[in-house]
Every structure is written in structure tokens, then in C-alpha cells.
Design an enzyme around this catalytic site. Sequence first.
Site, mmCIF file in Angstrom:
data_model
loop_
_atom_site.group_PDB
_atom_site.id
_atom_site.type_symbol
_atom_site.label_atom_id
_atom_site.label_comp_id
_atom_site.label_asym_id
_atom_site.label_seq_id
_atom_site.Cartn_x
_atom_site.Cartn_y
_atom_site.Cartn_z
ATOM 1 N N LYS A 147 -4.726 14.143 -35.578
ATOM 2 C CA LYS A 147 -3.973 14.547 -34.390
ATOM 3 C C LYS A 147 -4.376 15.979 -34.069
ATOM 4 O O LYS A 147 -4.940 16.682 -34.925
ATOM 5 C CB LYS A 147 -2.465 14.446 -34.629
ATOM 6 C CG LYS A 147 -1.947 15.265 -35.819
ATOM 7 C CD LYS A 147 -0.451 15.046 -35.999
ATOM 8 C CE LYS A 147 0.078 15.804 -37.221
ATOM 9 N NZ LYS A 147 1.524 15.594 -37.402
ATOM 10 N N ASN B 142 -3.731 18.882 -36.490
ATOM 11 C CA ASN B 142 -4.466 18.939 -37.753
ATOM 12 C C ASN B 142 -5.948 19.217 -37.560
ATOM 13 O O ASN B 142 -6.742 19.021 -38.481
ATOM 14 C CB ASN B 142 -4.278 17.633 -38.530
ATOM 15 C CG ASN B 142 -2.904 17.540 -39.158
ATOM 16 O OD1 ASN B 142 -2.185 18.532 -39.252
ATOM 17 N ND2 ASN B 142 -2.529 16.348 -39.590
ATOM 18 N N THR C 12 1.957 9.949 -38.282
ATOM 19 C CA THR C 12 2.644 10.471 -37.109
ATOM 20 C C THR C 12 2.880 9.309 -36.159
ATOM 21 O O THR C 12 1.933 8.582 -35.838
ATOM 22 C CB THR C 12 1.787 11.559 -36.437
ATOM 23 O OG1 THR C 12 1.608 12.640 -37.363
ATOM 24 C CG2 THR C 12 2.437 12.080 -35.171
#
Length: 326
Positions: free
Chosen positions: A142, A145, A175
Site C-alpha cells: 500500500k 508502506n 489492510t
Amino acid sequence: MPPPPRRPPRLRPQEPGPARTPPRAPRPPGSLRAPHGGARAGRGGRRRPPRRTRGAHRGRPGARAARLPAGRLPHAGHRGFWTGHDDRFLYMLMEFVPGGELFSYLRNRGRFSSNTGLFYAAEIVCAIEYLHSRDIVYRDLKPENILLDRDGHVKLTDFGFAKKLVDKTWTLCGTPEYLAPEVIQSKGHGRAVDWWALGILIFEMLSGFPPFFDDNAFGIYQKILAGKIDFPRHLEFSVKDLIRKLLVTDRTRRLGNMKNGAEDVKQHRWFRVVDWGAVPERKLKPPIVPKLCSEDDTSNFEAYPENDWTSAPPVSQKELDVFKNF
């Protein structure tokens, strides 16, 4: 600037129950705002990318640690230099990556151009390919990160959910907006989840929001399982085709998870202008070069309150034994 909108929190690793229905994730403290912060935000009504709850690992020695070769990624790994612990916390000395999170640049711009998204997607494809060659599944791709180094190249960070595996794993974690259907349905999952997440990431980079979102995690899961993707009009045909092939529910037909692996992704028409030999060598010109005033400039990172650690109690000796060699 008002605080960025928050997403439902990451799912911490847990063993799935016998039920096959999507699990309901707990709401974060306080009111849970819509993924786009409610109404449209930003200039010209452009939607901001939603801020998911950060996966900060202060490292209580009760959690499971993943000892993975993140520091040996040839070009895109966030290196670690030292680890240690006491009876309250784990300590990790990491490489300083001064450019900050890709999320911050995405939020400020609203969305990336096709060429900008192409650059980041290409470097991430090579990082995923390397991890998979080492039988490691990342499981938490994501924008939050993905860090930028001082030259503007990507560094993957936060390997707290990464796992070395040969076949499948059933741990429910990740997530919500980036979870693959097989994770939600507790069918067992493997490396294919990283290619699904790449499809979500490309969509979010070029659109400014993820393809599946809702006011709460359960609603997100339902939309992921339904699989309906509404593309913004400005996306070109080739990238929409790539996203569709990455977001295939049947993982045996998902691009990147078939016989030719990452090569199928690299050979897709959207990547036709990419010199794949130059990507691991960091020879492509980054579209964003972080502004730095000094070697230790931290201005590209947002400030977050850290006052939840002072009251953390010591853990038991049994829990400490798990980290004997950490």
C-alpha cells in the site's frame, strides 16, 4: 491542513474461524469517517486518497516476529542494521529513508499521472518478483508502506505481515482495501495476494482512491467479493486491462500467478516502454525527487503523537523466550 481521513485498521494476524463469511473488523477509536473523508476534498473536487490506520509496530514482545531478508532486497528493500529487546519492547535500527511515504505525495497531488504510476509500479513489480523468488509473500502492499529514498526510488518497508512459505497460509491479516478475496474467505492464500494488491495500488495511484471502499471494513469485504470495478474515465485502456487481469478472483488466472509468473506482468502492454533491465539497476529517472535540506532532514515525514508506550507493562518470561534470539 486538516488531518488526513483514516481507513479501517489493518487486520492483525489471527487464525480464521470456521465461518466462511467475511469477518467484521473493529472500528478504530472515535468516529469512523468515510474513506474519502466524507465529501470531496482538494482542489477541483478531486478526492484525496484515504489514510489507512498506520501499521506502526512499536514491537511489544508478545507479537510474532518475521525474520525475513528484507535488508537483502537488491534495490527496493528497507534495510535493517540491528535488533534488540528488553522486557517491554522490541527495538529495530533501520536505514533512514528521507523521502517519506509515497502516500504523502499521492495525497498532496490527488492522483499520479500515468507515467508517474508506471515508474512506481515497475519498481514494485521487481521487488515483488524478488521476494517471491525467495518464497516470501509480502502481504501489506500500500502507499503507506512504500518509501522514497533521497533519489526518488522506492523502498518497501514494514515486513511485519511478510511470511516465508512454500504452499499456502491461512492467517487473516492485511489492510482491508487491499485484501484479496481468498484471504477474506479463508480459503488459504499464497503469493497471488501480492499481485492482487498491485492491481489495487495501480488503481489507487492513478485514480486517487482504491477500487473497493466503504464506511466500514465489512462493506469493503462485500465489494471485494462482488468484484465490480468502476474505472474513472481518464484511465487509458491498457492500464484498465492490466488492473482487470490483476484483480481476477480466480487466483489460477490472476496475472503474475500463472506459469510465467512476474514475466506475464512485465510483458503487459502498459509496461511496453519499460526497460526492465534498467529497473533493478535504478537507472530509470524518478518522477519525484524529494526535497532535502540536509542529510538528516525529516521534513518529508508527518508528525504523529507517540504517548501510548509509556504505560506499557513488562511481558512475562514465557513471552520473552519467544524472542530469545531476536
